[in-house]
Design an enzyme around this catalytic site. Sequence first.
Site: not given
Length: 338
Positions: A124, A149, A153, A179, A198, A292
């Site tokens: 990612s 998470y 990766k 994305n 999410n 966020r």
Amino acid sequence: MSVLVTGGAGYIGSHTCVELLNSGIDVVIVDNFCNCKKSSIDRIKALTNKAFTYYECDIRDYDGMDEIFKKESIDSVIHFAGLKAVGESVYKPLEYFDNNINGTLVLLDVMRNNGCKKIVFSSSATVYGMNNISPLTEDMKVGGVTNPYGRTKLMIEEIMQDLYVSDKEWSICLLRYFNPIGAHKSGTMGEDPNGIPNNLMPYITQVAIGKLDHLGVYGDDYDTHDGTGVRDYIHVVDLALGHVKAVEKVASGTGLNIYNLGTGKGYSVLDVVKAFEKASGVKIKYEILDRRPGDIATCYSDPSKALKELGWKAERDIEEMCEDSWRWQSQNPNGYPD
Ligand code: NAD
Ligand code: UFG
């Protein structure tokens, strides 16, 4: 060529299986169905009209995986299986490390013991962390990841790099996705998140279908053209086609290669909202919220290495991504049937 696809019933895996089968590559799916519905398998069959085998098995189950390798003649693996919710990983780090890291260790061990040393891994853009400036290139320093998470990766990339150093018979592609959004053109396959989404696009489509009242935009005070976060959205079918190229690459020799799979273009949250409204004809109500935690202002790829070495390039634009996401959501308001 026969490819074992872990997590092949999930969002990116199912689209990849369709493109593999359409390219004449045999597919064996392994999924424990913890984050998808079994009906996605029927949709792959219906779209391709090709026969393939699937196994309900957890990749952490050594004996189960070993049996599959002994029964099937597997040339290479595309490894999608993993848990992927950034926020959830903060609350359940042990579950994420166990599933993603331990699962990968078991898979690699089974592969080695069965003489299969070719793997494509779903990494990612998150491995680039907070400090690199876009466009991101594969040679940039990775790290500074903000959640468990993302750390899984990064750790898996490092595990595979150590594995290759120890044994040069391995052939490994680490694919750093940006994305993924969009859905299969047929409207029969797409992203089907559990509960409240999410990610941006499934949130937008659920507002459009009336399941959610409005979108919360996480911050409009970033240093971007309109203040909202900028990302490199890539159509899931383009991403799937990148896997076909990557699996051909691992089949062709040995080595460890890393590729960005993105478009190289950045769109803000409000750009995506506008593009979606245009594609669907539906107005998206939104409200500006605080940033966020863990988000960065801008993240987009330099995808030129994948073009040069894999002959792959994303072809589908943001309008098509929005049209296809909307077709999937409007034809399947409740996602896949059970
Ligand atoms: P997904 O959840 O739709 O697919 C993952 C699949 O793996 C699911 O079908 C799930 O049931 C299966 N799975 C999970 N743990 C398993 C286990 N232990 N054994 C067997 N099966 C298991 O997710 P996706 O969006 O298709 O993502 C696929 C991969 O790409 C993941 O590794 C994810 O981390 C990575 N990735 C996704 C994105 C994204 O935005 N979707 C971005 C970057 C990387
Ligand atoms: N956003 C909103 N509102 C929402 C959801 C998202 O404003 O309800 C914004 C985010 O702040 C960000 C952009 O939309 O600016 C994209 O957010 P996503 O959650 O869709 O995607 P991220 O870029 O945060 O993360 C995604 C995957 C990660 C992966 C990363 C890089 O979720 O797993 O891309 O590949 F690591």
